[in-house]
Design a protein around this motif. Structure first.
Motif, mmCIF file in Angstrom:
data_model
loop_
_atom_site.group_PDB
_atom_site.id
_atom_site.type_symbol
_atom_site.label_atom_id
_atom_site.label_comp_id
_atom_site.label_asym_id
_atom_site.label_seq_id
_atom_site.Cartn_x
_atom_site.Cartn_y
_atom_site.Cartn_z
ATOM 1 N N UNK A 1 4.073 6.197 -3.347
ATOM 2 C CA UNK A 1 4.349 7.549 -2.935
ATOM 3 C C UNK A 1 5.857 7.735 -3.158
ATOM 4 N N UNK A 2 6.160 9.035 -3.984
ATOM 5 C CA UNK A 2 7.359 9.516 -4.511
ATOM 6 C C UNK A 2 7.662 10.481 -3.622
ATOM 7 N N UNK A 3 8.102 10.527 -2.343
ATOM 8 C CA UNK A 3 8.477 11.525 -1.690
ATOM 9 C C UNK A 3 9.357 12.638 -2.237
ATOM 10 N N UNK A 4 10.543 12.051 -3.022
ATOM 11 C CA UNK A 4 11.818 12.725 -3.224
ATOM 12 C C UNK A 4 11.726 13.013 -4.869
ATOM 13 N N UNK A 5 10.835 12.603 -5.438
ATOM 14 C CA UNK A 5 10.906 12.714 -7.053
ATOM 15 C C UNK A 5 11.825 11.495 -7.588
ATOM 16 N N UNK A 6 12.165 10.614 -6.935
ATOM 17 C CA UNK A 6 13.107 9.455 -7.575
ATOM 18 C C UNK A 6 12.716 8.136 -7.045
ATOM 19 N N UNK A 7 12.327 8.085 -5.807
ATOM 20 C CA UNK A 7 12.059 6.971 -5.188
ATOM 21 C C UNK A 7 10.653 6.556 -5.112
ATOM 22 N N UNK A 8 10.220 5.554 -5.545
ATOM 23 C CA UNK A 8 8.659 5.212 -5.324
ATOM 24 C C UNK A 8 8.398 3.882 -4.655
ATOM 25 N N UNK A 9 7.670 4.177 -3.501
ATOM 26 C CA UNK A 9 7.299 3.021 -2.776
ATOM 27 C C UNK A 9 6.018 2.655 -3.102
ATOM 28 N N UNK A 10 5.801 1.284 -3.274
ATOM 29 C CA UNK A 10 4.727 0.982 -3.854
ATOM 30 C C UNK A 10 4.278 -0.551 -3.778
ATOM 31 N N UNK A 11 2.970 -0.942 -3.599
ATOM 32 C CA UNK A 11 2.598 -2.248 -3.426
ATOM 33 C C UNK A 11 3.176 -3.265 -4.420
ATOM 34 N N UNK A 12 3.716 -4.421 -3.662
ATOM 35 C CA UNK A 12 4.318 -5.507 -4.358
ATOM 36 C C UNK A 12 3.469 -6.020 -5.704
ATOM 37 N N UNK A 13 4.002 -6.376 -6.893
ATOM 38 C CA UNK A 13 3.144 -7.096 -7.664
ATOM 39 C C UNK A 13 2.601 -6.406 -8.837
ATOM 40 N N UNK B 1 12.602 5.994 -12.401
ATOM 41 C CA UNK B 1 12.524 5.818 -11.144
ATOM 42 C C UNK B 1 12.953 4.474 -10.509
ATOM 43 N N UNK B 2 13.457 4.694 -9.098
ATOM 44 C CA UNK B 2 13.994 3.713 -8.261
ATOM 45 C C UNK B 2 12.428 3.109 -7.653
ATOM 46 N N UNK B 3 12.427 1.674 -7.851
ATOM 47 C CA UNK B 3 10.998 1.065 -7.160
ATOM 48 C C UNK B 3 11.558 0.423 -6.210
ATOM 49 N N UNK B 4 10.405 0.632 -4.969
ATOM 50 C CA UNK B 4 10.600 -0.132 -3.673
ATOM 51 C C UNK B 4 9.425 -0.888 -3.438
ATOM 52 N N UNK B 5 9.311 -2.389 -3.700
ATOM 53 C CA UNK B 5 7.918 -2.876 -3.508
ATOM 54 C C UNK B 5 7.887 -3.258 -2.087
ATOM 55 N N UNK B 6 6.655 -3.072 -1.684
ATOM 56 C CA UNK B 6 6.281 -3.565 -0.347
ATOM 57 C C UNK B 6 4.963 -4.222 -0.114
ATOM 58 N N UNK B 7 4.725 -5.327 0.556
ATOM 59 C CA UNK B 7 3.406 -5.679 0.933
ATOM 60 C C UNK B 7 2.430 -4.871 1.710
ATOM 61 N N UNK B 8 1.246 -4.549 1.244
ATOM 62 C CA UNK B 8 0.270 -3.854 2.140
ATOM 63 C C UNK B 8 -0.774 -4.589 2.023
ATOM 64 N N UNK B 9 -1.004 -6.047 1.877
ATOM 65 C CA UNK B 9 -2.155 -6.592 1.450
ATOM 66 C C UNK B 9 -3.279 -6.469 2.850
ATOM 67 N N UNK B 10 -2.659 -6.474 3.890
ATOM 68 C CA UNK B 10 -3.766 -6.312 5.041
ATOM 69 C C UNK B 10 -4.534 -4.898 4.683
ATOM 70 N N UNK B 11 -3.689 -4.119 4.404
ATOM 71 C CA UNK B 11 -4.368 -2.529 4.214
ATOM 72 C C UNK B 11 -5.347 -2.612 3.057
ATOM 73 N N UNK B 12 -4.841 -3.054 2.146
ATOM 74 C CA UNK B 12 -5.706 -3.133 1.050
ATOM 75 C C UNK B 12 -7.155 -3.778 1.136
ATOM 76 N N UNK B 13 -7.226 -4.676 2.301
ATOM 77 C CA UNK B 13 -8.806 -4.971 2.547
ATOM 78 C C UNK B 13 -9.399 -3.868 3.129
#
Length: 298
Positions: free
Chosen positions: A248-260, A273-285
């Protein structure tokens, strides 16, 4: 008048010619207290029934929430409901819109799977409490439509991209286009692992998109390449296993994305773009990641 476009030769405007639309400033999220994999309605859920770590899922959700807060979004939280384990994926139950006079509208979804239909009234209640004009599709003529899982606004423009083929009907976009008075670029999805448009297509800013090309027809790819100056392509591994395009890139600059997502993230940074990694492994299931877990609002 409705304008639903299915091929590049039907496009009679440029992105610059479309009227501007404000960027969203609000985020709606649904707490994952009851999140689990209890059934299989997409390929990612196979073999995952009963395997969600609920404590870890809550921790992941809180981090996603905190990242949206860090990039300056105002967050609203709805409590989930027992018996609705996928309600946390609140991109799916609605399609919100702000018109040129600043009035807020929303189309409520017709969920494809019976297991998810009861989620919609809870989301609708929030919109009613917050003053939105509620719109509905004709369920006698339209079989399904799953909100912003398939309908994605072009950043900063009154232009909508609409996926169809697995969870949303092409016919739904006629009503939406006519009601909101916006053209819709309809993309047919052809790989069941990418059952929603938000699994294979991410609008980053007015000129840039991130896609998994094998999820689309040649006609769809032609439209994407015609309307974006830069198209970043994710590999099969990063798109299918890590849901790179469900960023998700809500502001056209910052991208929140699954890590890896190593290759995608390098391309994102190379394109400013500025990348912000986050774990969503449980939701990937359950077949979802960052984009699925929120609704952007105005």
């Amino acid at each position: 008048m409705a304008q639903v476009i299915t091929s590049a030769d039907q496009i009679d405007f440029t992105v610059d010619e479309r009227p501007s639309m404000p960027l969203p400033t609000e985020v709606l999220m649904v707490r994952p207290l009851h999140f689990s994999v209890d059934y299989v309605i997409n390929p990612h859920m196979a073999d995952q029934v009963g395997k969600v770590d609920k404590i870890e899922a809550n921790n992941e959700w809180e981090l996603v929430r905190s990242l949206f807060d860090q990039v300056g979004m105002n967050i609203h939280v709805i409590e989930d409901q027992e018996g609705l384990p996928d309600m946390v994926f609140c991109a799916n139950q609605s399609l919100p819109y702000i018109d040129e006079d600043g009035n807020e509208h929303v189309f409520m979804s017709i969920m494809h799977a019976d297991e998810r239909k009861d989620e919609v009234p809870y989301i609708e209640q929030w919109y009613r409490q917050n003053g939105y004009k509620i719109h509905f599709l004709d369920e006698d003529n339209i079989s399904d439509f799953e909100g912003c899982g398939d309908a994605i606004w072009h950043t900063g423009k009154r232009l909508l991209w609409g996926g169809y083929g697995y969870r949303s009907s092409l016919e739904a976009y006629e009503t939406i286009s006519d009601t909101f008075d916006v053209p819709i670029l309809a993309l047919e999805l052809v790989d069941e692992s990418f059952y929603h448009l938000d699994t294979c297509f991410c609008v980053l800013d007015e000129d840039t998109a991130l896609i998994y090309p094998e999820a689309f027809t040649n006609e769809g790819l032609e439209m994407i390449n015609k309307m974006f100056d830069t198209v970043i392509q994710a590999s099969k591994y990063e798109a299918e296993e890590l849901f790179a395009c469900n960023a998700s890139c809500p502001d056209g600059r910052n991208v929140i994305i699954q890590q890896g997502c190593t290759d995608v993230n390098k391309n994102l940074r190379d394109n400013g773009f500025s990348v912000h990694e986050v774990s969503t492994y449980e939701f990937l299931k359950s077949g979802g990641s960052v984009f699925c877990m929120k609704m952007l609002l105005w």
